[in-house]
Structure formats: structure tokens, C-alpha cells
Scaffold this motif. Structure first.
Motif, PDB file in Angstrom:
ATOM      1  N   TYR A   1      32.729  42.300  50.519  1.00 50.60           N
ATOM      2  CA  TYR A   1      32.897  42.082  49.086  1.00 50.60           C
ATOM      3  C   TYR A   1      32.210  43.169  48.273  1.00 50.60           C
ATOM      4  O   TYR A   1      31.917  42.989  47.094  1.00 50.60           O
ATOM      5  CB  TYR A   1      32.379  40.696  48.699  1.00 50.60           C
ATOM      6  CG  TYR A   1      33.167  39.608  49.389  1.00 50.60           C
ATOM      7  CD1 TYR A   1      34.480  39.353  49.030  1.00 50.60           C
ATOM      8  CD2 TYR A   1      32.614  38.875  50.419  1.00 50.60           C
ATOM      9  CE1 TYR A   1      35.217  38.381  49.676  1.00 50.60           C
ATOM     10  CE2 TYR A   1      33.340  37.892  51.067  1.00 50.60           C
ATOM     11  CZ  TYR A   1      34.641  37.650  50.689  1.00 50.60           C
ATOM     12  OH  TYR A   1      35.369  36.686  51.327  1.00 50.60           O
ATOM     13  N   HIS A   2      31.952  44.290  48.904  1.00 51.27           N
ATOM     14  CA  HIS A   2      31.406  45.461  48.232  1.00 51.27           C
ATOM     15  C   HIS A   2      32.386  46.609  48.465  1.00 51.27           C
ATOM     16  O   HIS A   2      33.552  46.379  48.723  1.00 51.27           O
ATOM     17  CB  HIS A   2      30.009  45.784  48.773  1.00 51.27           C
ATOM     18  CG  HIS A   2      28.975  44.777  48.377  1.00 51.27           C
ATOM     19  ND1 HIS A   2      28.852  43.550  48.990  1.00 51.27           N
ATOM     20  CD2 HIS A   2      28.025  44.806  47.427  1.00 51.27           C
ATOM     21  CE1 HIS A   2      27.871  42.864  48.429  1.00 51.27           C
ATOM     22  NE2 HIS A   2      27.346  43.608  47.477  1.00 51.27           N
TER      23      HIS A   2
ATOM     24  N   ASP B   1      22.237  43.044  42.920  1.00 51.94           N
ATOM     25  CA  ASP B   1      23.140  43.199  44.051  1.00 51.94           C
ATOM     26  C   ASP B   1      22.472  42.484  45.222  1.00 51.94           C
ATOM     27  O   ASP B   1      21.286  42.687  45.470  1.00 51.94           O
ATOM     28  CB  ASP B   1      23.339  44.686  44.366  1.00 51.94           C
ATOM     29  CG  ASP B   1      24.258  44.920  45.558  1.00 51.94           C
ATOM     30  OD1 ASP B   1      25.211  44.140  45.757  1.00 51.94           O
ATOM     31  OD2 ASP B   1      24.021  45.890  46.308  1.00 51.94           O
TER      32      ASP B   1
ATOM     33  N   ARG C   1      22.930  41.497  49.364  1.00 49.70           N
ATOM     34  CA  ARG C   1      23.655  41.683  50.618  1.00 49.70           C
ATOM     35  C   ARG C   1      22.939  40.909  51.715  1.00 49.70           C
ATOM     36  O   ARG C   1      21.719  40.981  51.824  1.00 49.70           O
ATOM     37  CB  ARG C   1      23.730  43.159  50.986  1.00 49.70           C
ATOM     38  CG  ARG C   1      24.564  43.932  49.975  1.00 49.70           C
ATOM     39  CD  ARG C   1      24.509  45.398  50.256  1.00 49.70           C
ATOM     40  NE  ARG C   1      25.052  46.128  49.130  1.00 49.70           N
ATOM     41  CZ  ARG C   1      26.132  46.884  49.182  1.00 49.70           C
ATOM     42  NH1 ARG C   1      26.794  47.013  50.304  1.00 49.70           N
ATOM     43  NH2 ARG C   1      26.549  47.530  48.112  1.00 49.70           N
TER      44      ARG C   1
ATOM     45  N   THR D   1      27.894  39.649  39.256  1.00 48.66           N
ATOM     46  CA  THR D   1      29.354  39.692  39.332  1.00 48.66           C
ATOM     47  C   THR D   1      29.753  39.720  40.794  1.00 48.66           C
ATOM     48  O   THR D   1      29.091  40.348  41.617  1.00 48.66           O
ATOM     49  CB  THR D   1      29.896  40.942  38.615  1.00 48.66           C
ATOM     50  OG1 THR D   1      29.418  40.953  37.274  1.00 48.66           O
ATOM     51  CG2 THR D   1      31.414  40.957  38.591  1.00 48.66           C
ATOM     52  N   THR D   2      30.843  39.042  41.110  1.00 43.55           N
ATOM     53  CA  THR D   2      31.364  39.059  42.469  1.00 43.55           C
ATOM     54  C   THR D   2      32.881  39.058  42.422  1.00 43.55           C
ATOM     55  O   THR D   2      33.480  38.831  41.374  1.00 43.55           O
ATOM     56  CB  THR D   2      30.837  37.851  43.280  1.00 43.55           C
ATOM     57  OG1 THR D   2      31.127  38.061  44.663  1.00 43.55           O
ATOM     58  CG2 THR D   2      31.430  36.535  42.795  1.00 43.55           C
ATOM     59  N   ARG D   3      33.479  39.333  43.571  1.00 44.37           N
ATOM     60  CA  ARG D   3      34.929  39.250  43.645  1.00 44.37           C
ATOM     61  C   ARG D   3      35.355  37.788  43.591  1.00 44.37           C
ATOM     62  O   ARG D   3      34.646  36.903  44.084  1.00 44.37           O
ATOM     63  CB  ARG D   3      35.433  39.865  44.951  1.00 44.37           C
ATOM     64  CG  ARG D   3      35.662  41.329  44.825  1.00 44.37           C
ATOM     65  CD  ARG D   3      36.243  42.015  46.014  1.00 44.37           C
ATOM     66  NE  ARG D   3      36.907  41.227  47.018  1.00 44.37           N
ATOM     67  CZ  ARG D   3      37.287  41.719  48.187  1.00 44.37           C
ATOM     68  NH1 ARG D   3      37.050  42.984  48.489  1.00 44.37           N
ATOM     69  NH2 ARG D   3      37.894  40.959  49.067  1.00 44.37           N
TER      70      ARG D   3
ATOM     71  N   ASN E   1      35.253  35.797  46.814  1.00 46.03           N
ATOM     72  CA  ASN E   1      33.975  35.601  47.499  1.00 46.03           C
ATOM     73  C   ASN E   1      33.473  34.188  47.176  1.00 46.03           C
ATOM     74  O   ASN E   1      32.564  33.987  46.383  1.00 46.03           O
ATOM     75  CB  ASN E   1      32.967  36.667  47.079  1.00 46.03           C
ATOM     76  CG  ASN E   1      31.709  36.640  47.914  1.00 46.03           C
ATOM     77  OD1 ASN E   1      31.464  35.696  48.654  1.00 46.03           O
ATOM     78  ND2 ASN E   1      30.906  37.680  47.781  1.00 46.03           N
TER      79      ASN E   1
ATOM     80  N   MET F   1      29.632  33.320  47.570  1.00 46.60           N
ATOM     81  CA  MET F   1      28.741  33.785  46.505  1.00 46.60           C
ATOM     82  C   MET F   1      28.974  33.003  45.225  1.00 46.60           C
ATOM     83  O   MET F   1      28.021  32.692  44.502  1.00 46.60           O
ATOM     84  CB  MET F   1      28.940  35.290  46.261  1.00 46.60           C
ATOM     85  CG  MET F   1      27.923  35.882  45.308  1.00 46.60           C
ATOM     86  SD  MET F   1      26.257  35.790  45.997  1.00 46.60           S
ATOM     87  CE  MET F   1      25.281  35.710  44.517  1.00 46.60           C
ATOM     88  N   ARG F   2      30.195  32.661  44.944  1.00 43.11           N
ATOM     89  CA  ARG F   2      30.469  31.861  43.743  1.00 43.11           C
ATOM     90  C   ARG F   2      29.784  30.501  43.852  1.00 43.11           C
ATOM     91  O   ARG F   2      29.239  29.995  42.863  1.00 43.11           O
ATOM     92  CB  ARG F   2      31.975  31.725  43.534  1.00 43.11           C
ATOM     93  CG  ARG F   2      32.615  33.083  43.186  1.00 43.11           C
ATOM     94  CD  ARG F   2      34.079  32.984  42.946  1.00 43.11           C
ATOM     95  NE  ARG F   2      34.301  32.288  41.676  1.00 43.11           N
ATOM     96  CZ  ARG F   2      35.505  31.989  41.211  1.00 43.11           C
ATOM     97  NH1 ARG F   2      36.586  32.304  41.894  1.00 43.11           N
ATOM     98  NH2 ARG F   2      35.623  31.362  40.065  1.00 43.11           N
TER      99      ARG F   2
ATOM    100  N   TRP G   1      38.271  44.914  40.362  1.00 43.90           N
ATOM    101  CA  TRP G   1      37.433  45.253  41.506  1.00 43.90           C
ATOM    102  C   TRP G   1      38.293  45.948  42.563  1.00 43.90           C
ATOM    103  O   TRP G   1      38.996  45.301  43.337  1.00 43.90           O
ATOM    104  CB  TRP G   1      36.833  43.983  42.083  1.00 43.90           C
ATOM    105  CG  TRP G   1      35.688  44.174  43.012  1.00 43.90           C
ATOM    106  CD1 TRP G   1      35.692  44.872  44.197  1.00 43.90           C
ATOM    107  CD2 TRP G   1      34.385  43.635  42.873  1.00 43.90           C
ATOM    108  NE1 TRP G   1      34.465  44.798  44.782  1.00 43.90           N
ATOM    109  CE2 TRP G   1      33.644  44.044  43.992  1.00 43.90           C
ATOM    110  CE3 TRP G   1      33.775  42.838  41.909  1.00 43.90           C
ATOM    111  CZ2 TRP G   1      32.314  43.678  44.178  1.00 43.90           C
ATOM    112  CZ3 TRP G   1      32.459  42.477  42.093  1.00 43.90           C
ATOM    113  CH2 TRP G   1      31.735  42.897  43.214  1.00 43.90           C
TER     114      TRP G   1
ATOM    115  N   ALA H   1      37.448  40.123  39.305  1.00 45.31           N
ATOM    116  CA  ALA H   1      35.992  40.010  39.362  1.00 45.31           C
ATOM    117  C   ALA H   1      35.577  38.849  38.465  1.00 45.31           C
ATOM    118  O   ALA H   1      36.212  38.575  37.447  1.00 45.31           O
ATOM    119  CB  ALA H   1      35.337  41.304  38.886  1.00 45.31           C
TER     120      ALA H   1
END
Length: 182
Positions: A27-28, A79, A81, A116-118, A121, A124-125, A143, A153
Motif C-alpha cells: 500500500y506504498h 507513515d 509500515r 492517508t491510506t489507499r 487498505n 489500516m482503515r 494514489w 485515497a
């Protein structure tokens, strides 16, 4: 599992390069270039007046990385990871809870924190929602992925006052003026 956070040091360039270039980050922007990470580390881009980076340590192992950005602003971003082997074990939620408390405690001028995320994802949401962050934005096809496809995004944020009170204040989504289209 014991989770701890340790700020990177000036000598962590090789470890950062191994960490960021050693895995795919779906997702990066994909796998990062080792030489670029080494150069950025040497230039201080992971730890300076605007940025602080921390290892996420799970049982003493470097399982993740938290990079706090825009620290001179009242709305920093981050960010996060987590290594593939450690995903799905609660590290993301622990990291977001930690970084939220850290930013609001260590930086008294911070009013809100953004991430922010895709759109796809979902893990993460869920972490954002579990951590008290409200969805504030949806950016269509914003994105780009390494394969050329574009994803939506989604932006989330938490307000200091919501963090202090343990509430979530959703944005007013129905604020468009009722103006006829011509």
C-alpha cells in the motif's frame, strides 16, 4: 507480545535501508531503493526538525517503522509500515495509539493529526477507526500504484479535543449549498 518504540539514531542508515528495501510494501510505492534510503538517512531526512522516525519493536525485533512528518505544523502526518511477518497481530493499532499520544503529549501546538491510506487498505482503515480517527476525505484515483493503476485515497484525522475526551467528531458531510445547476 511486548511492543516498544525506539527513535532511530544517526547510525541506523543501514538498518533503515535493509528494512525499507527488504520488503514489498503493497500500500506504498512498492519496494524502496536501498541507495536512496541510505542517501536520505545520511541527509537526515528521517530525523530532523520536521521529522522523527521510530522503530516499532515487537519482542525486541524491528517489526515496524513510524515516521512522523510536518512536526513544525499544527497538523502533522505519519507513515506507518509493519513487516509482513508481523501484520495482523495488532502492531498497527498499537503504533497509531502510541504516535497519537506521543504527538499530542510532546508537541503542545499540535491540534490534529492526519493520515492517508489507499481505499483498499482495509486493515489500516480499521486501525484509523479503532484509534478514534474520523474519515475526512476521499480522493478519487489519487494514489498511483507501481503497476500504473490508480487507487482512491482516503484521509483520516483526529482532533486533540476528541483525543482528550475519547470521542469522535465526524465532519459535516452534508454542507453543499443547494444551488441549481445551470
Amino acid at each position: 507480545m511486548h511492543i516498544d518504540f525506539s527513535r532511530i539514531s544517526a547510525g541506523d542508515g543501514e538498518a533503515l535501508a535493509d528494512f525499507l528495501a527488504g520488503e514489498e510494501w503493497p500500500y506504498h510505492a512498492g519496494r524502496q531503493d536501498r541507495e536512496t534510503v541510505l542517501r536520505f538517512a545520511a541527509e537526515g531526512r528521517y530525523d530532523d526538525g520536521e521529522t522523527r522516525t521510530f522503530w516499532v519493536l515487537a519482542n525486541g525485533e524491528r517489526a515496524g517503522l513510524v515516521k512522523l512528518q510536518d512536526l513544525a505544523d499544527d497538523t502533522p502526518m505519519f507513515d506507518l509500515r509493519v513487516r509482513q511477518a508481523w501484520r495482523g497481530r495488532g502492531l498497527g493499532a498499537a503504533a497509531v495509539a502510541w504516535l497519537t499520544g506521543y504527538l499530542f503529549t510532546e508537541l503542545p501546538d499540535v491540534l490534529r493529526i492526519e493520515g492517508t491510506t489507499r481505499q483498499d487498505n482495509h486493515a489500516m482503515r480499521a486501525v484509523f477507526r479503532k484509534s478514534g480517527y474520523a474519515k475526512e476525505a476521499h480522493y478519487r484515483e489519487a494514489w498511483p500504484a507501481p503497476d500504473g493503476t490508480r487507487h482512491d485515497a482516503v484521509g483520516y484525522a483526529i482532533l486533540r479535543r476528541d483525543w482528550l475526551s475519547g470521542t469522535v467528531t465526524p465532519p459535516g458531510w452534508d454542507d453543499e449549498p443547494k444551488v441549481p445547476l445551470t
